[in-house]
Design a protein around this motif. Structure first.
Motif, mmCIF file in Angstrom:
data_model
loop_
_atom_site.group_PDB
_atom_site.id
_atom_site.type_symbol
_atom_site.label_atom_id
_atom_site.label_comp_id
_atom_site.label_asym_id
_atom_site.label_seq_id
_atom_site.Cartn_x
_atom_site.Cartn_y
_atom_site.Cartn_z
ATOM 1 N N GLY A 220 0.823 -1.193 0.000
ATOM 2 C CA GLY A 220 0.000 0.000 0.000
ATOM 3 C C GLY A 220 0.862 1.250 0.000
ATOM 4 O O GLY A 220 1.991 1.233 0.482
ATOM 5 N N HIS A 221 0.330 2.288 -0.616
ATOM 6 C CA HIS A 221 0.997 3.582 -0.595
ATOM 7 C C HIS A 221 -0.004 4.598 -0.085
ATOM 8 O O HIS A 221 -1.133 4.638 -0.566
ATOM 9 C CB HIS A 221 1.480 3.978 -1.987
ATOM 10 N N LEU A 222 0.414 5.361 0.861
ATOM 11 C CA LEU A 222 -0.496 6.322 1.469
ATOM 12 C C LEU A 222 0.026 7.731 1.277
ATOM 13 O O LEU A 222 1.162 8.032 1.642
ATOM 14 C CB LEU A 222 -0.637 6.022 2.966
ATOM 15 N N VAL A 223 -0.781 8.559 0.665
ATOM 16 C CA VAL A 223 -0.468 9.980 0.531
ATOM 17 C C VAL A 223 -1.506 10.740 1.324
ATOM 18 O O VAL A 223 -2.696 10.394 1.303
ATOM 19 C CB VAL A 223 -0.500 10.428 -0.949
ATOM 20 N N ALA A 224 -1.068 11.746 2.029
ATOM 21 C CA ALA A 224 -1.994 12.613 2.741
ATOM 22 C C ALA A 224 -1.748 14.056 2.332
ATOM 23 O O ALA A 224 -0.601 14.476 2.183
ATOM 24 C CB ALA A 224 -1.820 12.461 4.247
ATOM 25 N N LEU A 225 -2.817 14.763 2.113
ATOM 26 C CA LEU A 225 -2.724 16.188 1.797
ATOM 27 C C LEU A 225 -3.470 16.966 2.860
ATOM 28 O O LEU A 225 -4.602 16.623 3.218
ATOM 29 C CB LEU A 225 -3.320 16.478 0.418
ATOM 30 N N ARG A 226 -2.827 18.008 3.350
ATOM 31 C CA ARG A 226 -3.439 18.822 4.401
ATOM 32 C C ARG A 226 -4.365 19.865 3.787
ATOM 33 O O ARG A 226 -3.981 20.579 2.859
ATOM 34 C CB ARG A 226 -2.357 19.515 5.239
ATOM 35 N N ARG A 227 -5.540 19.943 4.306
ATOM 36 C CA ARG A 227 -6.470 20.951 3.831
ATOM 37 C C ARG A 227 -5.937 22.339 4.148
ATOM 38 O O ARG A 227 -5.427 22.591 5.219
ATOM 39 C CB ARG A 227 -7.814 20.771 4.527
ATOM 40 N N GLY A 228 -6.064 23.222 3.188
ATOM 41 C CA GLY A 228 -5.647 24.600 3.418
ATOM 42 C C GLY A 228 -4.377 24.959 2.659
ATOM 43 O O GLY A 228 -4.302 26.031 2.076
ATOM 44 N N ASP A 229 -3.391 24.049 2.680
ATOM 45 C CA ASP A 229 -2.170 24.345 1.927
ATOM 46 C C ASP A 229 -1.660 23.164 1.103
ATOM 47 O O ASP A 229 -0.674 23.288 0.393
ATOM 48 C CB ASP A 229 -1.056 24.863 2.846
ATOM 49 N N SER A 260 0.588 18.596 12.115
ATOM 50 C CA SER A 260 -0.181 19.612 12.821
ATOM 51 C C SER A 260 -1.600 19.110 12.983
ATOM 52 O O SER A 260 -2.020 18.163 12.324
ATOM 53 C CB SER A 260 -0.218 20.926 12.021
ATOM 54 N N ALA A 261 -2.330 19.775 13.864
ATOM 55 C CA ALA A 261 -3.765 19.535 13.902
ATOM 56 C C ALA A 261 -4.367 20.062 12.610
ATOM 57 O O ALA A 261 -3.801 20.928 11.957
ATOM 58 C CB ALA A 261 -4.383 20.241 15.094
ATOM 59 N N GLY A 262 -5.507 19.528 12.244
ATOM 60 C CA GLY A 262 -6.155 20.024 11.042
ATOM 61 C C GLY A 262 -6.899 18.934 10.319
ATOM 62 O O GLY A 262 -7.081 17.830 10.829
ATOM 63 N N SER A 263 -7.348 19.272 9.119
ATOM 64 C CA SER A 263 -8.058 18.311 8.283
ATOM 65 C C SER A 263 -7.133 17.798 7.196
ATOM 66 O O SER A 263 -6.372 18.565 6.603
ATOM 67 C CB SER A 263 -9.273 18.975 7.625
ATOM 68 N N TYR A 264 -7.197 16.511 6.963
ATOM 69 C CA TYR A 264 -6.370 15.876 5.948
ATOM 70 C C TYR A 264 -7.240 14.985 5.073
ATOM 71 O O TYR A 264 -8.228 14.409 5.532
ATOM 72 C CB TYR A 264 -5.280 14.999 6.586
ATOM 73 N N ARG A 265 -6.832 14.854 3.836
ATOM 74 C CA ARG A 265 -7.428 13.866 2.957
ATOM 75 C C ARG A 265 -6.368 12.807 2.720
ATOM 76 O O ARG A 265 -5.237 13.120 2.339
ATOM 77 C CB ARG A 265 -7.860 14.512 1.635
ATOM 78 N N LEU A 266 -6.740 11.565 2.972
ATOM 79 C CA LEU A 266 -5.806 10.444 2.813
ATOM 80 C C LEU A 266 -6.179 9.650 1.577
ATOM 81 O O LEU A 266 -7.355 9.405 1.317
ATOM 82 C CB LEU A 266 -5.875 9.523 4.027
ATOM 83 N N TYR A 267 -5.161 9.228 0.854
ATOM 84 C CA TYR A 267 -5.356 8.471 -0.379
ATOM 85 C C TYR A 267 -4.516 7.207 -0.284
ATOM 86 O O TYR A 267 -3.287 7.265 -0.303
ATOM 87 C CB TYR A 267 -4.916 9.293 -1.586
ATOM 88 N N LEU A 268 -5.169 6.075 -0.197
ATOM 89 C CA LEU A 268 -4.467 4.794 -0.119
ATOM 90 C C LEU A 268 -4.532 4.094 -1.477
ATOM 91 O O LEU A 268 -5.604 3.731 -1.957
ATOM 92 C CB LEU A 268 -5.114 3.882 0.926
ATOM 93 N N ASP A 269 -3.367 3.903 -2.081
ATOM 94 C CA ASP A 269 -3.277 3.108 -3.308
ATOM 95 C C ASP A 269 -2.945 1.678 -2.931
ATOM 96 O O ASP A 269 -1.961 1.435 -2.223
ATOM 97 C CB ASP A 269 -2.168 3.640 -4.229
ATOM 98 N N PHE A 270 -3.732 0.729 -3.403
ATOM 99 C CA PHE A 270 -3.394 -0.683 -3.211
ATOM 100 C C PHE A 270 -3.767 -1.437 -4.479
ATOM 101 O O PHE A 270 -4.600 -0.979 -5.267
ATOM 102 C CB PHE A 270 -4.128 -1.273 -1.991
ATOM 103 N N GLN A 271 -3.105 -2.597 -4.683
ATOM 104 C CA GLN A 271 -3.375 -3.356 -5.899
ATOM 105 C C GLN A 271 -3.980 -4.710 -5.568
ATOM 106 O O GLN A 271 -3.511 -5.433 -4.689
ATOM 107 C CB GLN A 271 -2.083 -3.545 -6.709
ATOM 108 N N HIS A 272 -5.048 -5.039 -6.294
ATOM 109 C CA HIS A 272 -5.680 -6.341 -6.159
ATOM 110 C C HIS A 272 -6.413 -6.627 -7.461
ATOM 111 O O HIS A 272 -6.961 -5.713 -8.074
ATOM 112 C CB HIS A 272 -6.667 -6.355 -4.977
ATOM 113 N N GLY A 273 -6.385 -7.884 -7.879
ATOM 114 C CA GLY A 273 -7.040 -8.226 -9.134
ATOM 115 C C GLY A 273 -6.378 -7.560 -10.329
ATOM 116 O O GLY A 273 -7.033 -7.307 -11.338
#
Ligand SMILES: [Cu+2]
Length: 316
Positions: A220-229, A260-273
């Motif tokens: 799995g690969h996890l990218v997180a982007l912080r809301r706001g910047d 930091s505290a705040g809102s994040y969007r997490l994106y998990l890439d995984f491979q199956h099938g």
């Protein structure tokens, strides 16, 4: 629902990205380039845990340590760029990291439209890829790479795709999501400034998926982007396929820490099938949410739900 509480624990996964992926040196070598983030005097909107310049996340700068991300004119169906090196010339030699010399991540400023693709390098140093920019909007493109002889870097640049712009609200926080028929759940107790495990568990039709396929050298690969910047955090799992202890699902564990505290969007890439799937989560951690990501209470809140939408309420 205890959504907020569980999400708070979750945020920890994000910061660990730095330590595991880029090495500590990358984190501490940064020059103080961002104003108003020192010691809380400037009271950043992200809350009580202020990040300091020596822990500046990746992707916030278009130019860093002599390397500059330069978009290149390209046909509408293509995205092209190069990395100018300290001598001003396009960099043509890169180290392979996670099976690739270049990882290009794009997302709109509203955190929609995430894609992670791998451009092709031309001999003159130009990177090209079928455009991952899916429609109009204010996009951020992140180039995640390691120039040969240099340290790993993530540079970011804004790209506008003209057209009818529709801002999408950030989805409410959740600890479970579905994508392509898979259900992915998230557990962990993240806290800004501290590393802790974050586990994502994949199932399909109610059955645990135990034969995840390696993708770019990991389950799995996890990218997180912080809301706001759109601060960029790229976390890799704790363990690699074939190391004798890491199982191919259903759980993939990351060691991470949010800056930091705040809102994040997490994106998990995984491979199956034979296909790569991307599961997305909104997470709000510690302190004051940075905006509309705070869940809106509807009806009587169950036990533990009273914290929802209460800006400034700490969850540590
Ligand atoms: Cu990649």
């Amino acid at each position: 629902m205890r959504t907020v509480t569980r999400l708070a624990g979750f945020a920890v996964g994000l910061a660990a990205i730095f330590g595991t992926t880029y090495g500590i040196g990358r984190v501490v070598d940064r020059a103080p380039v961002v104003e108003g983030r020192h010691d809380g005097d400037a009271a950043p909107a992200t809350g009580e845990h202020d990040e300091t310049a020596d822990r500046l996340p990746g992707g916030l700068l278009v130019s860093e340590r002599g390397y500059t991300l330069e978009p290149v004119d390209a046909p509408a169906d293509e995205f092209a760029f190069r990395i100018a090196g300290p001598d001003g010339r396009p960099v043509t030699r890169y180290d392979v990291a996670h099976d690739k010399q270049m990882h290009l991540i794009v997302a709109r400023r509203d955190l929609s439209g995430f894609r992670h693709v791998h451009p092709e390098l031309a001999p003159d140093g130009t990177w090209r890829v079928d455009t991952p920019l899916a429609g109009p909007g204010q996009w951020r493109a992140f180039a995640d790479f390691a120039p040969t002889g240099g340290e790993p870097l993530t540079l970011g640049v804004d790209v506008t795709v003209p057209g009818e712009l529709t801002e999408r609200p950030l989805p409410a926080p959740a600890t479970s999501t579905t994508v392509d028929g898979y259900t992915v759940t998230l557990t962990g107790t993240p806290q800004p400034g501290r590393t802790s495990p974050l586990t994502l568990t994949v199932s399909r039709d109610g059955q645990p998926v135990t034969d995840l396929e390696p993708y770019l050298g990991a389950y799995g690969h996890l990218v997180a982007l912080r809301r706001g910047d759109l601060a960029y955090l790229h976390v890799h799992p704790d363990g690699t396929p074939g190391d004798g202890r890491t199982r191919p699902g259903p759980a993939v564990t990351f060691l991470a820490e949010v800056p930091s505290a705040g809102s994040y969007r997490l994106y998990l890439d995984f491979q199956h099938g034979g296909r790569v799937h991307t599961a997305e989560f909104t997470v709000v951690t510690g302190g004051a949410p940075t905006g509309a990501a705070a869940p809106t209470p509807s009806g009587p809140a169950p036990t533990g739900g009273a914290d929802h939408g209460t800006p400034g309420h700490g969850h540590n």
